[in-house]
Design an enzyme around this catalytic site. Structure first.
Site: not given
Length: 491
Positions: A110, A123, A173, A249-250, A259
């Site tokens: 990440k 990013g 992660r 999305d989490n 997240d």
């Protein structure tokens, strides 16, 4: 060279659900943190690896052999608004390993640079947010709350630009998977029914294998995910944890917390508590989290309708709706079950819900510290009222409720010290206090000093046992410090 027995089932079984990408080359990777205990759990042979080698391998400078980095595709409702194409904008899945318990686990970078899903983002990630994810994840693990975890944090040696320049970092992660509600939304929105079915079958095989041969397995998948989320959110609520950005999305379908962006633990108990700097309306406030989980599950249900009833998706709505509408009852069952253990109770009574609601109302009415109130209630169980009473403006405001709680323990089947000991095993003393987290992040980010982070991690890995010399780690910040505290997502 470290050997990692990578597998790539996600990439292999779901060819349309990802895009290949490569991490950026960091100019001067330096290892800030290595989770040796987690590495051993994953079966990684790293005993002979130097810090420099670990820094290269887990920053993207030199990928481990067998790694095939991919960025996963997903969509998501963000603060209620649908974004049809999100995806891993700054994360890369290196592959999967089978850990020592036989469980498949993702290993992902990440903050390693741009991907095909980065849009206008760089990013990258900064040291502070990556250490926050480390600290909060390890705290959740020690508290017994399902969570993703950090294997490594590596400084990249280059700055990232946010409101100002910050030192860059990459976090590695580890997750049971990175499958999200938003993953299903992506393929449902784009009408990719074949991939959606493959995704559902993959999710069942990976996380709910007991459903594989059921006649109504997709409806059962919805029910199973709802059950795990009900238990997870109940654990969050009892711990005083506020995720801060519960977008679809989490929400991980594995039932893990994922997240750690603008998240935090609450000090003074209040349902309206919000820390996230981007949650302007309080959508993801502490007290809203169960309802938001139900809302997210409804979006998941929508994606499954064509799988539940392929010939007539609309006919699946009543059965799916019944599961979604059962969520409050599921949540409350877990919430009460966990509360009984925290109250030191061995059985269930119909009056327990009111007892719990009245307790939480007391905490909210007087702004009492959430963690210490639960913890010091154990003192009261063995006839030591001073620490609990000191949290309230006077002992008299607490006495009526205490009598109800004490009567709930009649007849006593255990000695008071045994009740207190059982309660202390359920009610932590040490949580990631916001001011201590910020102190650790500032020291690392501004001064390159990892000492406060290491000390905080040491304390948080044993949250239930009171120890000499650690009083400052148990206490909340002074009101003038806590007032107006805000957290940031780091992107």
């Amino acid at each position: 060279m470290i050997h990692i027995a990578f597998d790539h089932s996600y990439a292999r079984d779901l060819p349309g659900a990802w895009q290949a990408a490569q991490p950026d080359m960091p100019p001067a990777p330096a290892l800030l943190f290595w989770n040796a205990e987690l590495a051993d759990e994953l079966g990684l042979d790293t005993a002979q690896a130097s810090a420099a080698e670990l820094a290269r391998l887990f920053s993207g400078a030199s990928l481990p052999p067998g790694a095939h980095p991919i960025a996963q595709a997903y969509a998501g409702h963000q603060f209620g608004g649908l974004s049809p194409s999100l995806g891993d904008g700054r994360a890369l899945l290196l592959g999967e390993v089978i850990d020592r318990h036989g469980q498949r686990r993702d290993i992902a970078l990440k903050g390693s640079g741009r991907t095909p899903f980065s849009r206008r983002g760089d990013g990258k990630a900064a040291v502070g947010p990556m250490l926050r994810e480390l600290i909060l994840g390890e705290a959740m693990q020690a508290l017994g709350i399902p969570t993703t975890r950090a294997l490594a944090v590596v400084a990249t040696g280059e700055p990232v630009q946010r409101e100002r320049q910050l030192p860059g970092a990459v976090l590695t992660r580890v997750a049971a998977s990175h499958l999200r509600v938003g993953t299903f939304q992506y393929f449902a929105i784009h009408g990719e029914s074949e991939t959606l079915k493959k995704l559902a079958d993959y999710t069942i095989a990976r996380h709910y294998p007991e459903l594989a041969n059921q006649d109504h397995r997709y409806l059962s998948l919805l029910s199973a995910v709802a059950e795990r989320q009900a238990e997870l959110i109940a654990r969050w609520m009892h711990a005083g944890f506020i995720h801060g950005v519960m977008n679809t999305d989490n929400m991980a379908l594995s039932g893990e917390t994922i997240d750690f962006g603008p998240c935090a633990f609450m000090d003074a108990h209040h349902p309206d508590t919000v820390f996230s700097s981007i949650d302007h309306t309080g959508r993801y406030a502490y007290g809203n989290q169960p309802a938001i989980a139900q809302w997210n599950l409804a979006r998941f249900a929508e994606t499954l309708l064509p799988l539940i009833a392929p010939d007539d998706p609309a006919s699946a709505v009543p059965a799916a709706t019944e599961i979604i509408e059962s969520f409050p009852e599921r949540y409350q069952a877990h919430w009460l079950d966990q509360a009984r253990r925290k109250f030191g109770l061995l059985d269930a009574k119909a009056t327990d819900k009111q007892l719990l609601q009245d307790w939480l109302a007391l905490l909210a009415a007087y702004g009492v510290d959430h963690t210490l109130a639960w913890r010091y209630l154990a003192d009261e169980a063995e006839g030591k009222p001073d620490r609990l009473a000191a949290l309230f403006p006077s002992a008299s405001v607490l006495e009526p409720w205490l009598k109800q709680w004490q009567n709930r323990h009649v007849p006593r089947t255990r000695r008071p010290p045994d009740i207190a000991a059982a309660m202390r095993r359920e009610n932590p003393l040490y949580i990631p206090r916001n001011h201590l987290v910020e102190e650790a992040l500032t020291a690392a980010s501004e001064h390159g000093d990892m000492g406060p982070t290491r000390k905080l991690l040491e304390v948080l890995r044993d949250p239930f046992n009171e120890r000499e010399g650690l009083q400052r780690y148990a206490l909340p910040a002074a009101p003038e410090v806590a007032e107006g505290y805000r957290t940031f997502c780091g992107t």
